[in-house]
Enzyme design. Structure first.
Site, short mmCIF file in Angstrom:
data_model
loop_
_atom_site.label_atom_id
_atom_site.label_comp_id
_atom_site.label_asym_id
_atom_site.label_seq_id
_atom_site.Cartn_x
_atom_site.Cartn_y
_atom_site.Cartn_z
N GLY A 69 0.83 -1.19 0.00
CA GLY A 69 0.00 0.00 0.00
C GLY A 69 0.86 1.24 0.00
O GLY A 69 2.06 1.18 0.27
N GLY A 105 0.38 5.82 0.55
CA GLY A 105 -0.53 6.92 0.82
C GLY A 105 0.21 8.17 1.20
O GLY A 105 1.43 8.29 1.01
N SER A 154 4.63 4.61 2.58
CA SER A 154 4.34 3.31 1.99
C SER A 154 4.23 2.24 3.06
O SER A 154 4.81 2.35 4.14
CB SER A 154 5.44 2.93 0.99
OG SER A 154 5.55 3.90 -0.03
N LYS A 191 4.53 0.38 8.16
CA LYS A 191 4.32 1.65 7.47
C LYS A 191 5.57 2.50 7.62
O LYS A 191 5.99 2.85 8.72
CB LYS A 191 3.12 2.38 8.06
CG LYS A 191 2.75 3.66 7.33
CD LYS A 191 1.69 4.45 8.07
CE LYS A 191 0.43 3.64 8.27
NZ LYS A 191 -0.23 3.30 7.00
N ASP A 231 -10.15 11.15 8.42
CA ASP A 231 -10.01 10.61 7.06
C ASP A 231 -10.70 9.25 6.96
O ASP A 231 -10.09 8.27 6.54
CB ASP A 231 -8.54 10.51 6.69
CG ASP A 231 -8.35 10.45 5.16
OD1 ASP A 231 -9.33 10.68 4.43
OD2 ASP A 231 -7.23 10.16 4.72
#
Length: 775
Positions: free
Chosen positions: A423, A425, A429, A444, A539
């Site tokens: 993933g 964002g 990453s 992350k 979010d």
């Protein structure tokens, strides 16, 4: 006891003040003892100034509540009523017994306790039928222990460290509940380092482990049998004593078949290491007083700050314990080597050898440290991380509750040097990794935090790491070395909701969608009202809702906005909450509250119903025809084929055509009433005025059926018609631009569109993955 206008004061027989009520807002007019046993101070207008129910010590009674974040403290002894070392704490999920901050028992562990983890604990209370942990303003039971009925009952934390519930009747006091029943689980049952063995009669038998002796009769605990060893005192202790860094360190073995009360409630500080590494970790930590090492897994547990009793474990266990000891430089009795005057003789040879030995020892230590520094530098270069790294860069401060700290090297190895990206964002990453104990994790690698200090970063991580809920992704650890910031999360094997909901794989059935919606709502409710510090996610969207086995939904990235600097935050808020999830208050610079998350959840709920993005072209959707998409309604669709789904949902609600909104792949497998429930809840969540939106606890109750559905206020939903028109205008501009092979970014240049600035932000065609997720 004296009652004055200032309150209550209690003095001893010599007139020395022993206790008094705190400073009050106004003068006391009366003292009242209620029928429930609450002692209340009133002013002249009968307003409450102080009440004993709000200031418990070691006991609560029927009618009294012990709220989350408050404590009961046991007395120091049966004869000394000053505050002792045991306390009962109420958390968002349990009632917990602690000793010097270390957990040794939880109410949910008891065999008679029934647990419902779907709700968040708000307070503990006892009544005539039992002991309860309540949530949802007292309407939901999270943990209950049913007891025989009694009209008078008390719950007390005794000086022994046991939590006891008693009832009173004509025959006297009766014990209804006791926790823990096994007294060997209580930290000081046998004193410091005393070995506690539970015999058949449940009475503990105390002894000292091998290599130790002591006075167990007066509970003074056990000491090393060899007088050349002494036990250290933790560096954060308020008492004076030898520190582990002031003498050479040895480890006294406890042997197999022993355990420690805190091991079951704590995580190992290291996995997959050998015994030497585990001991070195303790030697370098002055708050560490001992270790337990698991030979089968290489797990290293540390005993910190205070030492309690040791538990005799008759079951099969691969744990072996070691107690840190300091090597005395001279025998404690002072005998041997003294002359007749009592002064110590110093051998002549020692006067010659000691300086030489010390010199060579310093040289050897210097070479050893130089070699380790060179090795560390080579590892840094090999792994490609900055030369400014320091393995001790976090040792200069202590933050309570900080999750497990990983070295950068550990995570580089676990992720095969960050090979498998799963993933990406706005924060960085995400990579798949495997820890030494074979646990699969998501790592992350944060890249957009600027120059935030390590301590500020770790303080926020401590808050995030302390949050545990079934519908929140668990933070397992972190890394902060040099400028590197990494977070280690549990791995969610089904990925994010957007991939499952909008992808081409197997369709999500309606019950699965409902479970996902309910799980997400419970997670948000906990963030908003169940934590010690309220957290606003900011979010909420399908990319940040991750799925595990059986479609269990867990929210990710909660609290990460707290890691941004003020400058970064002001920039990020203009891009956050990507197209379709931004609450109106983001665009008008109004105050942001938990109701902002409620709005985003409502938008997600509409997508769960339809199985497609709220802002979506027909060509992107799966088999959307006019009958299912509402294509005949000009206000919600345009000639361009773009549909603003929230407006369509509003129109179908007004017409009572809820089945028109369902994912066409579920045709015939969902009822009108089931869809109506989700659509009505979603529309209530997206009211323009935050005050009209329900809170997430209410949303959970409506989804569960425990509360009637709210009625959407149409006057507060008219803004969707404006957004729908702007969406159509933006889609036509996009079509014209695509014909010229251009990509439109309305937020980049105001002259490229006639759409107002707030709409340019709202209808930005930058994809959600480019902006902030998935993470």
């Amino acid at each position: 006891m004296t009652l004055t206008a200032k309150g209550i004061s209690i003095s001893d027989e010599d007139g020395n003040l022993k206790w008094s009520t705190p400073s009050l807002d106004s003068g006391v007019g009366a003292l009242q003892l209620t029928e429930m046993g609450n002692l209340v101070l009133l002013d002249q207008f009968n307003n409450t100034l102080w009440e004993s129910f709000q200031h418990p010590t070691d006991t609560i009674v029927i009618g009294q509540q012990l709220n989350v974040g408050t404590f009961l403290y046991g007395a120091a002894s049966d004869n000394d009523f000053s505050t002792g070392d045991y306390r009962l704490a109420i958390s968002g999920s349990d009632a917990i017994l602690q000793w010097h901050g270390q957990t040794y028992w939880k109410l949910s562990m008891d065999t008679s306790a029934f647990t419902n983890s779907n709700y968040i604990v708000e307070y503990m209370a006892i009544n005539r039928t039992g002991l309860y942990l309540f949530g949802l303003n007292g309407s939901a039971v999270v943990v209950q222990v049913v007891l025989s009925p009694s009209d008078f009952r008390i719950a007390n934390l005794g000086s022994s460290g046991q939590f006891i519930v008693r009832s009173y009747s004509s025959t006297g006091w009766k014990q209804d509940f006791l926790g823990p029943v096994d007294t060997c689980l209580i930290p000081l049952t046998c004193g410091k380092l005393g070995l506690c063995t539970d015999d058949a009669s449940s009475n503990p038998v105390c002894s000292c482990p091998s290599n130790f002796h002591g006075g167990l009769q007066n509970m003074s605990g056990c000491l090393p049998s060899d007088s050349s060893f002494s036990l250290p005192i933790a560096c954060n202790s308020t008492k004076n004593g030898l520190q582990s860094n002031s003498s050479s360190v040895a480890y006294l073995r406890l042997g197999y078949g022993m355990d420690y009360f805190a091991n079951i409630f704590s995580e190992p500080v290291k996995f997959g290491v050998n015994l030497t590494v585990c001991q070195d970790l303790c030697s370098g930590n002055c708050s560490c007083l001992g270790i337990f090492y698991d030979n089968s897994t290489g797990s290293c547990y540390v005993l910190e700050d205070q030492l309690g009793s040791i538990i005799s474990n008759t079951g099969q266990s691969s744990l072996v314990g070691y107690i840190k000891a300091l090597v005395r430089s001279t025998p404690p009795d002072g005998k041997g080597g003294n002359n007749s005057n009592g002064t110590r003789k110093f051998p002549t040879a020692a006067l010659v050898l000691l300086p030489c030995t010390g010199f060579f020892l310093l040289v050897a230590v210097g070479f050893l440290l130089w070699g380790r520094w060179r090795l560390s530098k080579r590892r840094d270069i090999k792994l490609g991380h900055p030369s400014s790294f320091s393995s001790g860069d976090l040792d200069a401060f202590y933050i309570p509750g900080l999750p497990k700290r990983f070295d950068y090297e550990e995570l580089a190895v676990a992720t095969d040097n960050f090979k498998t990206q799963i993933g990406a964002g706005g924060f960085g990453s995400v990579y798949r990794g495997t820890l030494p104990d074979k646990t699969v994790v998501a790592v992350k690698k944060i890249t957009n935090l600027g120059v935030q200090g390590k301590k500020d970063f770790c303080t926020e991580i401590a808050i995030i790491g302390s949050i545990h809920h079934a519908n929140l992704v668990k933070l397992k650890g972190f890394c902060a070395q040099g400028r590197q910031r990494l977070l280690v999360y549990e791995y969610m094997n089904r990925g994010s909701l957007d991939r499952t909901l909008f992808g081409s794989g197997p369709v999500l059935e309606w019950q699965e969608r409902l479970d996902i919606a309910l799980g997400t709502a419970r997670g948000l409710a906990y963030l908003h009202s169940g934590c010690e510090q309220k957290i606003i996610h900011c979010d909420v969207k399908p990319e940040n809702i991750l799925l595990h086995d059986q479609c269990q939904a867990k929210i990710s990235d909660f609290g990460l906005s707290k890691l941004l600097s003020p400058e970064q935050s002001s920039l990020f808020t203009t891009m956050r909450g990507t197209r379709g999830y931004l609450a109106p208050e983001w665009l008008t610079n109004a105050a942001i509250s938990e109701k902002t998350d409620v709005y985003s959840f409502g938008m997600v709920l509409l997508e769960v119903v339809s199985g497609r993005k709220n802002c979506l072209t027909r060509s992107q959707s799966h088999s959307v025809d006019d009958s299912n998409s509402g294509g005949g309604h000009s206000s919600s669709s345009s000639g361009s084929g773009l549909i603003y789904f929230p407006l369509l949902a509003l129109e179908m609600h007004e017409q009572g055509k809820y089945l028109e909104l369902v994912d066409p792949r579920l045709e015939g497998r969902v009822t009108y009433e089931e869809v109506e429930k989700l659509v009505r809840v979603a529309l209530c969540c997206v009211h323009e005025e935050p005050g009209l939106r329900p809170n997430m606890v209410t949303v959970v109750s409506m989804l569960e059926g425990g509360m009637p559905l709210c009625q959407p206020r149409l006057e507060s939903l008219n803004f969707l018609r404006f957004y729908g028109r702007r969406f159509s205008e933006a889609s036509m501009i996009e079509e014209e631009t695509e014909q010229n092979d251009l990509v439109l970014y309305p937020q980049a240049n105001a002259s490229t569109s006639s759409t107002p600035s707030d709409s340019r932000i709202y209808y930005s065609y930058v994809s959600s993955q480019q902006i902030s997720g998935p993470r």
